[in-house]
Scaffold this active site. Structure first.
Site, short mmCIF file in Angstrom:
data_model
loop_
_atom_site.label_atom_id
_atom_site.label_comp_id
_atom_site.label_asym_id
_atom_site.label_seq_id
_atom_site.Cartn_x
_atom_site.Cartn_y
_atom_site.Cartn_z
N GLY A 125 -9.29 -4.84 -4.12
CA GLY A 125 -8.48 -3.98 -5.18
C GLY A 125 -7.78 -4.98 -6.11
N VAL A 132 -14.94 -0.75 -1.13
CA VAL A 132 -14.60 -1.00 0.34
C VAL A 132 -14.96 0.06 1.21
CG1 VAL A 132 -12.80 -2.58 -0.31
CG2 VAL A 132 -12.06 -0.29 -0.29
N SER A 180 2.35 2.27 2.60
CA SER A 180 3.37 2.82 1.31
C SER A 180 4.27 3.24 2.15
CB SER A 180 2.46 3.70 0.68
OG SER A 180 3.42 4.68 -0.16
N TYR A 187 -2.89 10.93 0.78
CA TYR A 187 -2.48 9.61 0.63
C TYR A 187 -1.49 9.03 1.86
CZ TYR A 187 -0.64 5.50 -1.89
OH TYR A 187 0.05 4.25 -2.34
N ALA A 208 -1.16 10.32 4.76
CA ALA A 208 -2.05 10.42 6.03
C ALA A 208 -2.75 8.93 6.20
CB ALA A 208 -2.90 11.65 6.13
N LYS A 268 -2.01 6.11 4.52
CA LYS A 268 -1.14 5.11 4.87
C LYS A 268 -0.52 5.04 6.02
CE LYS A 268 -1.82 3.35 0.73
NZ LYS A 268 -2.71 1.98 0.60
N ILE A 320 6.34 0.96 -6.99
CA ILE A 320 6.09 -0.31 -7.90
C ILE A 320 5.54 0.14 -9.12
CG2 ILE A 320 4.74 -2.62 -7.72
CD1 ILE A 320 6.86 -2.14 -5.57
P1 NAP Z 1 -4.14 -0.01 -8.90
O1 NAP Z 1 -3.51 -0.45 -10.19
O2 NAP Z 1 -4.73 1.39 -9.28
O3 NAP Z 1 -5.27 -1.14 -8.43
C1 NAP Z 1 -5.80 -0.56 -7.22
C2 NAP Z 1 -7.22 -1.50 -7.50
O4 NAP Z 1 -8.00 -1.16 -6.51
C3 NAP Z 1 -7.90 -1.27 -8.70
O5 NAP Z 1 -8.34 -2.43 -9.25
C4 NAP Z 1 -9.22 -0.09 -8.30
O6 NAP Z 1 -10.29 -0.48 -9.21
C5 NAP Z 1 -9.32 -0.89 -6.94
N1 NAP Z 1 -10.06 -0.10 -6.09
C6 NAP Z 1 -10.05 1.33 -6.13
N2 NAP Z 1 -11.15 1.75 -5.20
C7 NAP Z 1 -11.64 0.99 -4.65
C8 NAP Z 1 -12.76 0.74 -3.70
N3 NAP Z 1 -13.25 1.66 -3.12
N4 NAP Z 1 -13.26 -0.57 -3.60
C9 NAP Z 1 -12.46 -1.64 -4.17
N5 NAP Z 1 -11.72 -1.51 -4.92
C10 NAP Z 1 -11.07 -0.34 -5.37
O7 NAP Z 1 -3.14 0.35 -7.73
P2 NAP Z 1 -1.78 -0.44 -7.32
O8 NAP Z 1 -0.55 0.29 -7.50
O9 NAP Z 1 -1.90 -1.86 -7.57
O10 NAP Z 1 -1.82 -0.35 -5.54
C11 NAP Z 1 -2.44 -1.28 -4.91
C12 NAP Z 1 -2.14 -0.89 -3.27
O11 NAP Z 1 -0.69 -0.69 -3.37
C13 NAP Z 1 -2.74 0.59 -3.04
O12 NAP Z 1 -3.09 0.46 -1.79
C14 NAP Z 1 -1.60 1.54 -3.21
O13 NAP Z 1 -1.86 2.70 -2.15
C15 NAP Z 1 -0.52 0.66 -2.74
N6 NAP Z 1 0.75 1.03 -3.05
C16 NAP Z 1 1.21 1.13 -4.26
C17 NAP Z 1 2.32 1.62 -4.74
C18 NAP Z 1 2.89 1.49 -6.19
O14 NAP Z 1 3.90 2.15 -6.50
N7 NAP Z 1 2.15 1.19 -7.44
C19 NAP Z 1 3.35 1.76 -3.78
C20 NAP Z 1 2.93 1.58 -2.46
C21 NAP Z 1 1.83 1.31 -2.12
P3 NAP Z 1 -10.29 0.80 -10.20
O15 NAP Z 1 -9.04 1.04 -11.10
O16 NAP Z 1 -11.45 0.35 -11.19
O17 NAP Z 1 -10.64 2.28 -9.48
#
Ligand code: NAP
Length: 246
Positions: free
Chosen positions: A12, A63, A141, A154, A156, A158, A187
């Site tokens: 990702g 993935v 998360s 989500y 569950a 995490k 974030i």
């Molecule tokens: P994001 O901007 O949506 O980035 C996630 C990336 O993962 C995107 O490039 C997405 O591609 C890719 N992706 C989605 N499904 C995939 C798959 N099946 N195989 C490979 N890649 C895939 O999200 P983010 O905010 O950076 O989050 C990153 C991680 O941090 C996630 O696990 C999220 O749950 C965790 N997190 C985020 C926050 C927050 O506040 N942002 C808080 C806690 C935890 P597409 O966009 O093309 O689908």
């Protein structure tokens, strides 16, 4: 926390937190495999890592598909000549109150967020074991720790990731491979941009440090857990949330 000679695979990593993690590890010396479903974005991250003088490989991988993650691990091991660090960051949300949540929305979130980490971990471990040094960091998360109305799937996934982290930590400690989780709070990325201003205001009130986090706040925690500096830490959850949960 220098990572010269280390090879890191980040899922990702085409945007958001994953991209910040990949570029931060690269800036500390690691060669990187940039994995995403969006190849164009992955190529862009890899290009930026190469401008720092690192080797970088961009790969289009879903993935949730074990066959694809097995091919990914083999290719990275051959082309970058090793794998020391795995960051399971790819994640999605499909929110809804449980009575309205469809089976498909439940399954897809578990498939990407939890099974995706299982697939990648299982696929790389046979190669990482050969390196006699390994770091696995799972991006969980705050929601996996405290739950959240409207995010049962989500939360569950995490919480499951935290259980997976502790189990892998126990199974692979003897091979000098550590496995830890990072639990970010709010974030600012594309994932959280979708929330309404009202929800953001309410969330901000729960954060003692008085601001939302940025992708680099998470990337610095991952750097620590991916480096020699954390060699006596395994099976832990590092909360990066501005004090939202203590
Ligand atoms: P994001 O901007 O949506 O980035 C996630 C990336 O993962 C995107 O490039 C997405 O591609 C890719 N992706 C989605 N499904 C995939 C798959 N099946 N195989 C490979 N890649 C895939 O999200 P983010 O905010 O950076 O989050 C990153 C991680 O941090 C996630 O696990 C999220 O749950 C965790 N997190 C985020 C926050 C927050 O506040 N942002 C808080 C806690 C935890 P597409 O966009 O093309 O689908």
């Amino acid at each position: 926390m220098q990572l010269s000679g280390r090879i890191a695979l980040i899922t990702g990593a085409g945007q958001g937190i994953g991209k910040a993690i990949a570029l931060n590890l690269a800036s500390y010396g690691a060669d990187v495999a940039v994995v995403d479903v969006n190849l164009e974005n992955a190529e862009q991250t890899a290009k930026e890592a190469r401008t720092m003088g690192r080797k970088a490989l961009a790969l289009k991988v879903d993935v949730s598909n074990l066959k694809e993650t097995e091919e990914m691990a083999e290719k990275v091991f051959k082309e970058l000549e090793g794998i020391h660090i795995l960051v399971n960051n790819a994640g999605i949300t499909k929110d809804g109150l449980i009575l309205r949540m469809t089976e498909d929305d439940w399954d897809r979130v578990i498939d990407v967020n939890l099974k995706g980490a299982f697939n990648c971990t299982k696929s790389i471990l046979k190669y990482m074991s050969k390196m006699r040094w390994g770091r696995i960091v799972n991006i969980a998360s705050v929601v996996g720790v405290m739950g959240n109305a409207g995010q049962a799937n989500y939360a569950a996934s995490k919480a499951g990731l935290i259980g997976l982290t502790k189990s892998i930590a126990r199974e692979f400690a003897g091979r000098n491979i550590t496995c830890n989780a990072v639990a970010p709070g709010f974030i600012e990325t594309a994932m959280t941009n979708a929330l309404t201003d009202k929800i953001k205001e309410d969330l901000l009130k729960q954060i003692p440090l008085g601001r939302f986090g940025g992708p680099n706040d998470v990337a610095m925690g991952v750097l620590f857990l991916a480096s020699n500096a954390s060699s006596y830490i395994t099976g832990q959850v590092l909360n990066i949330n501005g004090g939202m949960v203590m």
